[in-house]
Enzyme design. Structure first.
Site, PDB file in Angstrom:
ATOM      1  N   SER A 721      51.555   7.904   6.521  1.00 19.78           N
ATOM      2  CA  SER A 721      50.627   8.749   7.279  1.00 19.78           C
ATOM      3  C   SER A 721      49.340   8.985   6.492  1.00 19.78           C
ATOM      4  CB  SER A 721      51.285  10.085   7.623  1.00 19.78           C
ATOM      5  OG  SER A 721      51.768  10.709   6.463  1.00 19.78           O
ATOM      6  N   ASN A 724      47.274   5.669   6.742  1.00 17.92           N
ATOM      7  CA  ASN A 724      47.037   5.021   8.036  1.00 17.92           C
ATOM      8  C   ASN A 724      46.735   5.954   9.203  1.00 17.92           C
ATOM      9  OD1 ASN A 724      47.649   2.220   7.147  1.00 17.92           O
ATOM     10  ND2 ASN A 724      49.681   3.064   6.787  1.00 17.92           N
ATOM     11  N   TYR A 725      47.132   7.230   9.104  1.00 15.57           N
ATOM     12  CA  TYR A 725      46.967   8.116  10.250  1.00 15.57           C
ATOM     13  C   TYR A 725      46.126   9.355   9.985  1.00 15.57           C
ATOM     14  CZ  TYR A 725      50.502   5.299  12.582  1.00 15.57           C
ATOM     15  OH  TYR A 725      51.179   4.253  13.153  1.00 15.57           O
ATOM     16  N   LEU A 726      45.860   9.655   8.719  1.00 19.31           N
ATOM     17  CA  LEU A 726      45.100  10.858   8.372  1.00 19.31           C
ATOM     18  C   LEU A 726      43.668  10.500   7.996  1.00 19.31           C
ATOM     19  CD1 LEU A 726      47.756  12.706   6.194  1.00 19.31           C
ATOM     20  CD2 LEU A 726      47.251  13.052   8.608  1.00 19.31           C
TER      21      LEU A 726
END
Length: 767
Positions: A721, A724-726
Site C-alpha cells: 500500500s 502503490n496506493y498511498l
C-alpha cells in the site's frame, strides 16, 4: 641559533616580579600618554586645511621611520654588548623616557581640552576612523617598549635551557603539523563529498518541471544494450551422483539440468505437494532422451539427496568467500550494471529495473496454483523483441543468434519483451521506478484519485439511487460498486477454467463466498465474506451494510446453487464501461487508490500527537499505514524468524531495564553525596547521572515501540500500500509538518522513486 643565544632569550623573558610590576606601570603610563598624543593630533588635524594636514601626516610618517631606524640601531648595540655592559643602554633609556615626558607636557593643553569638552577625567577609549592620509605608528612604538623590558635587569641570572625541552618542542610541533594535515585532508574530503552530492542533485532530471508529451508519445529517443541472458548450464562434478531405485545413474546435460531444479528445492514444502510433483515429472520426462525416459518412470524412486547436499555446500562456500573475492565479484556486477543497467532516453541517462533475463527453473505460483512445478524454459535471443529508436544503435544479439524482432514503438514504455511458456503471458524489461516514465505514471494515478475525491459524493449518490432500479443488471452493478468503494475490493478478471488458482474479485464472487446475517455480533445486516483474492490470499471479513444492500443480496442469491455467480448479470467489462461514463479514467483501482490515500490522511490527523517524540510519531504513521493495509487486504504469513527476532528484542528490552535500574541507583547515590558535600563536583555528578537515566529511558521506549510495531505488523504487509496506493505527498507533508526525517519513512530506493513528490509537496499539502 646557538644554545647560549637561546639561554639569553630565556633569561630576558623570565624577569622577577618587582621588575615586572614596575615595567607594567611604565607601559600603562606610556600607553596613556601615547593615546593622549594621538587624540591631540587628531584634533589638530581636523582644524588645519587639507594641505597642512597632509604635511603634518608626512612629517609624522618621517618621525616614525626615524624612530624605527633608531630602534634598529639600539637592537644592534644590544646584540654586541651581551657580556653585561649595559650602562649606555640604561642611559639611553633614561633619555628616551625624558623625551617622552617632554612630549606629554607639550600636549597637556590639548589633553585638558578633551577633559573639558567631554567631562571625563581620562580620554574616552573609542576607536576612531583614521583619516585617509593618516598612517598609524602604534605597532612601531610598541616594539621598543617590549625590547626595553628585556635589557633592564642584567643581574638576573638565567637558567640554562635543557636540550630535551627543545626536542620535545620540535616533536610537539611535528605532531601538530601532522594533525593539521590530517584534519585538512578530512575537511577537503568532506568538502569533495558535499560537492559531489550537490552536483548529483543538480544533475538529477527534474522531469516534473518540464512539459509532458501528448498523443500517447512516451519518448522521442531510446537507446540501450539489450538484456543479459542467464549463464549456460554447468554439468555437475562426476563425484555428485543421482540415484534411481538405489542405483547411480548418469544423465544427459539437458535432463540433469531439470533434475537440479528439483534438487535445489528438495527441502521446500512445494516438493511435497502432489500437483507440484506431478507437473514437474511430466515436464522433466519431456527433456529426457528415449533411454532415460524408459529407465526413469517413477519420481518416488528418484534420489536427489546427494545433488541437494552439493548445492547447499556451494551456497555455504559463496557465503564464506574472502573479502577480496567478494570485492572482485561486486566489481564485476558493477561493471555489468554500468554497461547494461542504463539506457539513454531523450538525452538523459535512465536506470533499467530488470536488465537480466530470468534463468530457467520450476514454476511456483501463488497458493495452490494448478500449474506449480511446471518447467520454465530457458529464454533465448530468438524469443526476444527489442524496442528502441530508429536513429539509435540497435543492440547486437549474442554471437550466432538473432533477435525475434526489432521494433521502434515510442508509444510503449518497455525496452525488451518475450512470452513465457507457462501461462503465455508477456514479460518485459522496463525502466526503474525512479525513472521519468514510471514517475509520470504514478503522479497521474494519484492525480486521477484526487479528481475522484471531487466527484465521489455524486457517484455514491448515483449508485445508492440505482439500488432501487427496476433492472436487475443495474442493481447488481450498483451493489458491486458499493463493495468496491466501501471494501476496496478488486474488480476481478475473467479467466479460463483451470488456467490459474481459484481466485476471485468483486464481479466474479460466487454465492458460496458470502453469508448473510440479519443480526451478528450485536449489529444488524451483516455480510460475511470468505474467498481467495489476488495471489491466493484469503479475504475474510464481516461488515455491516445498509438495509437496501442486504435486501438486494438476498434477492441475488435466490434459487442459486453455491457455485453460481452472485452477480450473474455483471462482468468486469460492463463495470469498467460504466466507471468510464462516471469519470474519465475511473477504474476499480482508482477507487482503491482514493480510499487508501484518504484513509491514511485521516488516520494521520487522528493518531499523531504533537507532544510525542520522533519514535512515537513513526509508530503512529505505521499504524495509519496498517489501517490502509487492512482495508486493502494486504496480508502476509508471519515471517519464519518472527518468534526468534521477538525473543532477541525482548532480551534487549530486559537488559535495558536492568541498566536503567542501575543508573537510577547511581543517581540516588550521587544526590545523597550532593546533600552532604554541596560542592560543584557532586552537583555535576548528579546532572550527569540524571542525563544518563533519561538517555536509557529513551532507548527503552524506542525498543518497546519497535516491539509493538513488529507484533502489530506480524501478518500485515505495509509495503504494497505504501508504494502503490498511498499518495507519497501525504507522507512527505506529514514528515515536514512534524519535523520527521523523510529517511524514517522512505528508504533510499523509495526516495528516488518519489523524488517528484519530495520536491513538490510542502507541509500544507492536502490529498
Amino acid at each position: 641559533m646557538s644554545l647560549d643565544h637561546l639561554s639569553q632569550i630565556n633569561t630576558d623573558s623570565r624577569l622577577n616580579d618587582s621588575h615586572k610590576s614596575s615595567k607594567s606601570e611604565e607601559k600603562h603610563k606610556h600607553k596613556e600618554h601615547k593615546h593622549k598624543e594621538h587624540k591631540s593630533k587628531d584634533r589638530e588635524k581636523s582644524k588645519h586645511s587639507s594641505s597642512s594636514s597632509k604635511n603634518h601626516s608626512n612629517s609624522e610618517h618621517k618621525d616614525s621611520s626615524e624612530k624605527k631606524h633608531k630602534d634598529k640601531e639600539r637592537e644592534k648595540d644590544k646584540v654586541k654588548h651581551r657580556d653585561g655592559s649595559s650602562d649606555k643602554h640604561k642611559h639611553k633609556d633614561k633619555e628616551k623616557r625624558k623625551e617622552e615626558k617632554d612630549k606629554v607636557h607639550s600636549s597637556s593643553s590639548s589633553g585638558d581640552k578633551v577633559k573639558k569638552e567631554n567631562g571625563f577625567t581620562s580620554p574616552i577609549r573609542i576607536k576612531q576612523e583614521p583619516d585617509d592620509d593618516y598612517v598609524p605608528a602604534i605597532k612601531v612604538e610598541n616594539k621598543p617598549m617590549k625590547r626595553a623590558r628585556v635589557d633592564d635587569d642584567v643581574d638576573f641570572k638565567p637558567k640554562k635551557i635543557k636540550t630535551e625541552d627543545v626536542k620535545k618542542a620540535k616533536k610537539r610541533k611535528t605532531e601538530m603539523e601532522t594533525k593539521n594535515k590530517k584534519s585538512k585532508v578530512k575537511v577537503e574530503s568532506a568538502g569533495q563529498e558535499k560537492k559531489k552530492k550537490k552536483k548529483e542533485e543538480e544533475d538529477k532530471w527534474k522531469w516534473w518541471e518540464e512539459e509532458r508529451y501528448t498523443d500517447g508519445v512516451k519518448w522521442k529517443f531510446l537507446e540501450h544494450k539489450g538484456p543479459v541472458f542467464a549463464p549456460p548450464y554447468e554439468p555437475l562434478p562426476d563425484k555428485v551422483k543421482f540415484y534411481y531405485d538405489g542405483k547411480a545413474m548418469k544423465m544427459s546435460p539437458q535432463c540433469e539440468e531439470v533434475a537440479t531444479f528439483f534438487a535445489k528445492m528438495l527441502d521446500h514444502e512445494y516438493t511435497t505437494k502432489d500437483i507440484f510433483r506431478k507437473n514437474f515429472f511430466k515436464d522433466w520426462r519431456k527433456e529426457m532422451k528415449p533411454e532415460e525416459k524408459s529407465s526413469i518412470t517413477d519420481l518416488n524412486k528418484c534420489d536427489f539427496e546427494e545433488m541437494s547436499q552439493y548445492f547447499k555446500t556451494q551456497s555455504e562456500a559463496r557465503k564464506q568467500k574472502s573479502k577480496e573475492e567478494k570485492k572482485k565479484l561486486k566489481e564485476e556486477n558493477e561493471k555489468l550494471l554500468q554497461e547494461y543497467g542504463y539506457c539513454i532516453m531523450d538525452n538523459h541517462k535512465e536506470r533499467i529495473a530488470n536488465f537480466r533475463i530470468e534463468p530457467p527453473g520450476l514454476f511456483r505460483g501463488r497458493g495452490n496454483h494448478p500449474k506449480m512445478g511446471m518447467l520454465k524454459r530457458r529464454i533465448r535471443p530468438q524469443d526476444i523483441i527489442i524496442n528502441c529508436s530508429k536513429d539509435s544503435k540497435v543492440p547486437p544479439p549474442p554471437e550466432g543468434h538473432r533477435w525475434k524482432e526489432v521494433r521502434h514503438d515510442n508509444k510503449v514504455t518497455w525496452l525488451v519483451s518475450w512470452t513465457e511458456n507457462i501461462q503465455g503471458s508477456i514479460k518485459y524489461i522496463m525502466l526503474n521506478p525512479s525513472s521519468r516514465i514510471k514517475g509520470e505514471k504514478d503522479w497521474q494515478k494519484y492525480e486521477t484519485a484526487r479528481t475522484l475525491k471531487k466527484l465521489v459524493d455524486k457517484i455514491r449518490a448515483q449508485y445508492r439511487e440505482d439500488w432501487k432500479s427496476k433492472e436487475m443488471k443495474v442493481r447488481q452493478r450498483a451493489v458491486a460498486l458499493y463493495f468496491i468503494d466501501k471494501l476496496a475490493l478488486r474488480a476481478g478478471n475473467e479467466k479460463e477454467e483451470g488456467e490459474t488458482a481459484d481466485t476471485v474479485g468483486c464481479c466474479s464472487l460466487r454465492v458460496e463466498h458470502i453469508n448473510l446475517h440479519a443480526e451478528m455480533d450485536g449489529q444488524e445486516y451483516m455480510v460475511e465474506f470468505d474467498f481467495l483474492g489476488k495471489d491466493s490470499i484469503r479475504y475474510y471479513n464481516k461488515v455491516p451494510v445498509e438495509k437496501r444492500v442486504f435486501k438486494n443480496l438476498q434477492l441475488f442469491m435466490e434459487n442459486k446453487q453455491p457455485e453460481d455467480d452472485l452477480f450473474d448479470r455483471l462482468n468486469t467489462s460492463i463495470l469498467n464501461k460504466h466507471l468510464q461514463e462516471l469519470m474519465d479514467g475511473l477504474t476499480a483501482k482508482v477507487f482503491r487508490t482514493y480510499n487508501a490515500s484518504i484513509t491514511l490522511q485521516q488516520q494521520l490527523k487522528e493518531l499523531t500527537n504533537p507532544d510525542e517524540n520522533v519514535a512515537a510519531k513513526i509508530l503512529s504513521y505505521n499504524r495509519a499505514n496498517r489501517a490502509v493495509a487492512i482495508l486493502c487486504n494486504h496480508q502476509r504469513a508471519p515471517p519464519k524468524t518472527f518468534e526468534k527476532s521477538m525473543q532477541n528484542l525482548q532480551t534487549k528490552i530486559d537488559a535495558k531495564k536492568e541498566q536503567i535500574g542501575l543508573a537510577r541507583r547511581e543517581l540516588k547515590g550521587a544526590k545523597a553525596d550532593y546533600k552532604v558535600k554541596r560542592d560543584e563536583r557532586c552537583r555535576k555528578a548528579v546532572e550527569s547521572k540524571k542525563k544518563a537515566v533519561q538517555r536509557l529511558e529513551e532507548q527503552l521506549m524506542k525498543l518497546e515501540v519497535q516491539a509493538t510495531d513488529r507484533e502489530e505488523n506480524k501478518q500485515i504487509a505495509l509495503g504494497t500500500s505504501k508504494l502503490n496506493y498511498l499518495d507519497p505527498r501525504i507522507s512527505i507533508a506529514w514528515s515536514k509538518k512534524w519535523d520527521i526525517p523523510v529517511e524514517k519513512i522512505y528508504n533510499k530506493t523509495q526516495r528516488e522513486k518519489f523524488a517528484w513528490a519530495i520536491d513538490m509537496a510542502d507541509e500544507d499539502f492536502e490529498f
